[in-house]
Scaffold this motif. Structure first.
Motif, PDB file in Angstrom:
ATOM      1  N   ASN A  59       6.571 -39.619  45.556  1.00  0.00           N
ATOM      2  CA  ASN A  59       7.441 -40.741  45.219  1.00  0.00           C
ATOM      3  C   ASN A  59       7.447 -41.735  46.376  1.00  0.00           C
ATOM      4  OD1 ASN A  59       9.391 -42.511  44.354  1.00  0.00           O
ATOM      5  ND2 ASN A  59      11.105 -41.098  44.677  1.00  0.00           N
ATOM      6  N   THR A  61       8.519 -44.794  46.101  1.00  0.00           N
ATOM      7  CA  THR A  61       9.530 -45.822  45.867  1.00  0.00           C
ATOM      8  C   THR A  61      10.765 -45.541  46.716  1.00  0.00           C
ATOM      9  OG1 THR A  61      10.749 -44.741  44.070  1.00  0.00           O
ATOM     10  CG2 THR A  61       8.711 -45.892  43.478  1.00  0.00           C
ATOM     11  N   THR A  64      15.264 -42.359  43.788  1.00  0.00           N
ATOM     12  CA  THR A  64      14.955 -41.008  43.317  1.00  0.00           C
ATOM     13  C   THR A  64      14.301 -41.070  41.943  1.00  0.00           C
ATOM     14  OG1 THR A  64      16.781 -40.050  44.558  1.00  0.00           O
ATOM     15  CG2 THR A  64      15.937 -38.765  42.705  1.00  0.00           C
ATOM     16  N   VAL A  65      13.267 -40.277  41.743  1.00  0.00           N
ATOM     17  CA  VAL A  65      12.588 -40.169  40.452  1.00  0.00           C
ATOM     18  C   VAL A  65      13.032 -38.876  39.788  1.00  0.00           C
ATOM     19  CG1 VAL A  65      10.361 -39.864  39.304  1.00  0.00           C
ATOM     20  CG2 VAL A  65      10.601 -41.545  41.143  1.00  0.00           C
ATOM     21  N   ASN A  66      13.514 -38.983  38.564  1.00  0.00           N
ATOM     22  CA  ASN A  66      13.944 -37.801  37.814  1.00  0.00           C
ATOM     23  C   ASN A  66      12.913 -37.510  36.733  1.00  0.00           C
ATOM     24  OD1 ASN A  66      16.510 -37.245  39.048  1.00  0.00           O
ATOM     25  ND2 ASN A  66      17.185 -39.181  38.195  1.00  0.00           N
ATOM     26  N   TRP A  68       8.490 -36.280  36.261  1.00  0.00           N
ATOM     27  CA  TRP A  68       7.166 -36.881  36.420  1.00  0.00           C
ATOM     28  C   TRP A  68       6.187 -36.287  35.400  1.00  0.00           C
ATOM     29  CZ3 TRP A  68       4.058 -32.770  37.479  1.00  0.00           C
ATOM     30  CH2 TRP A  68       4.571 -31.715  38.244  1.00  0.00           C
ATOM     31  N   THR A 105      12.833 -33.531  40.235  1.00  0.00           N
ATOM     32  CA  THR A 105      13.573 -34.573  40.949  1.00  0.00           C
ATOM     33  C   THR A 105      12.937 -34.787  42.312  1.00  0.00           C
ATOM     34  OG1 THR A 105      15.621 -34.019  39.807  1.00  0.00           O
ATOM     35  CG2 THR A 105      15.812 -35.256  41.851  1.00  0.00           C
ATOM     36  N   ASN A 130       3.213 -40.929  35.403  1.00  0.00           N
ATOM     37  CA  ASN A 130       4.334 -41.668  34.794  1.00  0.00           C
ATOM     38  C   ASN A 130       3.862 -42.968  34.156  1.00  0.00           C
ATOM     39  OD1 ASN A 130       5.991 -39.632  35.620  1.00  0.00           O
ATOM     40  ND2 ASN A 130       7.210 -40.842  37.032  1.00  0.00           N
ATOM     41  N   THR A 178      15.364 -43.105  36.639  1.00  0.00           N
ATOM     42  CA  THR A 178      15.576 -42.840  38.067  1.00  0.00           C
ATOM     43  C   THR A 178      17.037 -42.825  38.467  1.00  0.00           C
ATOM     44  OG1 THR A 178      15.356 -45.192  38.592  1.00  0.00           O
ATOM     45  CG2 THR A 178      13.358 -43.847  38.702  1.00  0.00           C
ATOM     46  N   THR A 193      22.148 -40.209  40.287  1.00  0.00           N
ATOM     47  CA  THR A 193      20.883 -39.784  39.688  1.00  0.00           C
ATOM     48  C   THR A 193      21.086 -38.791  38.556  1.00  0.00           C
ATOM     49  OG1 THR A 193      20.656 -38.053  41.370  1.00  0.00           O
ATOM     50  CG2 THR A 193      19.592 -40.170  41.816  1.00  0.00           C
ATOM     51  N   ASP A 216      15.040 -47.368  35.373  1.00  0.00           N
ATOM     52  CA  ASP A 216      13.804 -46.669  35.695  1.00  0.00           C
ATOM     53  C   ASP A 216      13.234 -47.205  37.003  1.00  0.00           C
ATOM     54  OD1 ASP A 216      12.503 -49.067  35.105  1.00  0.00           O
ATOM     55  OD2 ASP A 216      11.822 -48.397  33.133  1.00  0.00           O
ATOM     56  N   ALA A 217      12.109 -46.647  37.439  1.00  0.00           N
ATOM     57  CA  ALA A 217      11.556 -46.995  38.741  1.00  0.00           C
ATOM     58  C   ALA A 217      11.087 -48.443  38.813  1.00  0.00           C
ATOM     59  CB  ALA A 217      10.399 -46.060  39.080  1.00  0.00           C
TER      60      ALA A 217
END
Length: 612
Positions: A59, A61, A64-66, A68, A105, A130, A178, A193, A216-217
């Motif tokens: 990740n 970015t 936080t990415v929830n 993938w 996560t 993604n 995210t 998150t 979202d991201a």
């Protein structure tokens, strides 16, 4: 996960060392991909007719990415036959890998890896993570312009004079959600998150309206959820703030135990509780049914026995019994919420039939809980199915998805205006009861779980070895690995259950043996110790003076007096367990059950003080 492959799992560092000798078709993250989610895939072994590979998702970015998802194509003659640390699906030569419950996560800068084995000499192409190019080219996650769906099921799960706790059902997105923004009117109050938040700094006796939006991201924002309006409590008896403290009230306690709803008030417990679980309703013929009509809604309470000093009415249709007393208790303590619990150890045998038609079961429960005679008493339903797809008082073979399906039906029927919770097994042994049902999948439908982190050991093993019935952690000599609170919490988290949906269970009683000469755990016995109502079990309020604690093990206490050996929690060990609950980020604690405490409520006081 395939155990025979566990030794093959190269670390990310080992993968990097192999880059000079193994073909890397998917480029490593470049400087231009610093603000994207990327995936780097490499062969870790290649023997001509087959290979092993690993992909690492990073990740890049700031959010936080929830969740993938990695996709790629393999040429004809090359296929993947095994994988680990991800869920695999395929269509022809196109393969898709989605995160496992425990590694989905990714905080900003974090990585997760999965591995796979295959046959053939080819390698992957057209890699996407993604929905975007794996190397991060193109800036951001693939030019994603699709917004997440609006969150649904927004509801209040608690309130005080200055706070409102909210929960909702997760949004979906073509790439991945995210985070969520919580709004009070047009003011953004919180960014989280997960699917829960507590808004603080509110005023007493004030109405507030909340909505939630998902992001979202790529920065796409969903439409607002449906609004929920909540009025904070008054400043007087607003109840405790902070973590949840949930106590079970056993309906049969009004008989021999002479413990009534009024005792919750006079002991000082009502002011420390956030929720009461009323136990139990029965489960019969696939439906929720009354457990004990006399205790529930028919017993006459005199003025002296009543919470408010007013006797019950004999008028036709008037509500009496514990239900009416709970109504009066809630009027005196407006912060309190009450849930009706169905099942329990003996009545869990009825859930198998209920699972055959979850919608019909949910409808029967809704009609009973929302019966006009007592609808204002209950704020939701608690399901105590103690051994889905496993053996307990009986054996259930309803399948691993049955629990999830049942909870989904209950959430759909009870909607966002009611709480839906579940007391669940704490058996974290390998292949044990936690592994038998889809608790991770069902977590999205419940407001919280109550893992029953007690009754791990007892005098049903009549000759011992003696062991604490509620160990916080494992210890040398524990009779069964995985029979401890920390293991249960860790396993549920690994299956994808958020810490914010888990409470730690405390027993307000002890379990004991007789014929014991060894003072420390692990001794032999001749049978269960005598108890007031049942052999081998006794209330804390009795044991604290009859057989005082002589030692501690694994975060709980034990006592050796004469030839008896007991284990139980004291206020001191409860304090330690509450520190653990806070460190783990748990939602709070619950206990079985109110009548086991002292007249002054010293056990519940230890819980409340320990949680802060």
């Amino acid at each position: 996960m395939f155990p025979q492959l566990s030794g093959r799992r190269a670390t990310v560092g080992a993968v990097a060392l192999l880059l000079s000798t193994a073909g890397v078709v998917v480029p490593m993250t470049s400087a231009t991909a610093a603000a994207a989610v990327t995936a780097s895939c490499t062969k870790t072994s290649d023997w001509g007719t087959g290979f092993e590979g690993r992909c690492t998702v990073t990740n890049g970015t700031a959010a936080t990415v929830n969740g993938w998802k990695v996709e790629f194509d393999l040429p004809a003659g090359t296929s993947i036959t095994s994988s680990w640390d991800a869920t695999r699906s395929s269509s022809g030569g196109h393969y898709t890998f989605t995160n496992a419950g425990w590694n989905g996560t990714l905080a900003a800068g974090a990585s997760a890896s999965f591995g796979f084995g295959g046959t053939g000499g080819g390698w992957i192409s057209n890699c996407l993570v993604n929905g975007a190019a794996c190397d991060g080219s193109g800036g951001g996650p693939g030019g994603d312009e699709q917004a997440p769906t609006a969150p649904t099921g927004l509801r209040s799960t608690g309130r005080t004079s200055t706070t409102v706790s909210l929960a909702w059902t997760a949004s979906t997105d073509n790439v991945g959600v995210t985070g969520y923004d919580v709004y009070r009117g047009s003011t953004k109050e919180a960014t989280v998150t997960g699917t829960e938040a507590t808004v603080t700094g509110l005023s007493p006796s004030t109405s507030y309206t909340f909505t939630v939006r998902a992001r979202d991201a790529a920065g796409n924002t969903s439409p607002a959820s449906g609004a929920v309006t909540v009025t904070t409590e008054s400043g007087g008896t607003g109840g405790p703030g902070g973590k949840k403290v949930i106590g079970y009230f056993a309906q049969w306690g009004v008989y021999q135990r002479n413990y009534h709803v009024k005792n919750i008030d006079t002991s000082g417990s009502a002011a420390k509780l956030t929720h009461i679980n009323y136990a139990f309703g029965n489960v019969q013929n696939g439906q929720c049914t009354i457990g004990d009509s006399y205790a529930d809604y028919d017993r006459f309470y005199s003025a002296a026995e009543s919470v408010d000093g007013v006797a019950d009415s004999w008028d036709a249709g008037a509500l009496r019994g514990s239900f009416n007393q709970l109504r009066k208790l809630k009027k005196k303590y407006p912060h309190l919420k009450v849930l009706w619990s169905f099942g329990g150890w003996t009545w869990s045998s009825g859930f198998g039939q209920a699972a055959q038609n979850p919608a019909a079961f949910a409808e029967s429960c809704y009609k009973l809980v929302e019966d006009p005679r007592w609808a204002d008493v209950f704020d939701g339903i608690d399901i105590d199915w103690e051994y889905p797809n496993a053996c307990g008082a009986t054996c259930d073979n309803s399948g691993p998805a049955a629990f999830r399906n049942l909870m989904a039906a209950l959430r759909q029927r009870f909607g966002s205006g009611n709480l839906v919770t579940a007391a669940i097994t704490a058996d974290a042994s390998s292949g044990g009861k936690i592994d038998a049902a889809d608790y991770g999948g069902a977590a999205q439908y419940v407001d919280w779980y109550l893992p029953m982190t007690y009754d791990f050991f007892g005098a049903w093993a009549a000759t011992g070895p003696t062991a604490p019935h509620s160990p916080l952690t494992s210890y040398p000599g524990i009779p069964t690995q995985g029979f401890d609170s920390a293991s249960a919490i860790a396993k549920l988290k690994a299956k994808g259950v958020p810490a914010s949906k888990l409470l730690l269970g405390i027993g307000f009683y002890g379990r004991g043996w007789t014929g014991v000469t060894q003072s420390t755990p692990g001794g032999s016995a001749t049978g269960p110790a005598p108890g007031t109502y049942e052999q081998g079990i006794e209330d804390y309020k009795v044991l604290k003076t009859r057989c005082p604690a002589t030692g501690t093990v694994a975060g709980t206490a034990y006592a050796h007096c004469g030839n008896q050996w007991w284990s139980y929690d004291t206020p001191a060990t409860i304090g330690g367990k509450m520190s653990y609950a806070n460190d783990q980020g748990l939602a709070g604690a619950f206990f079985w059950e109110l009548s086991g405490d002292t007249a002054g409520g010293e056990q519940i006081t230890a819980i409340r003080n320990g949680l802060g």
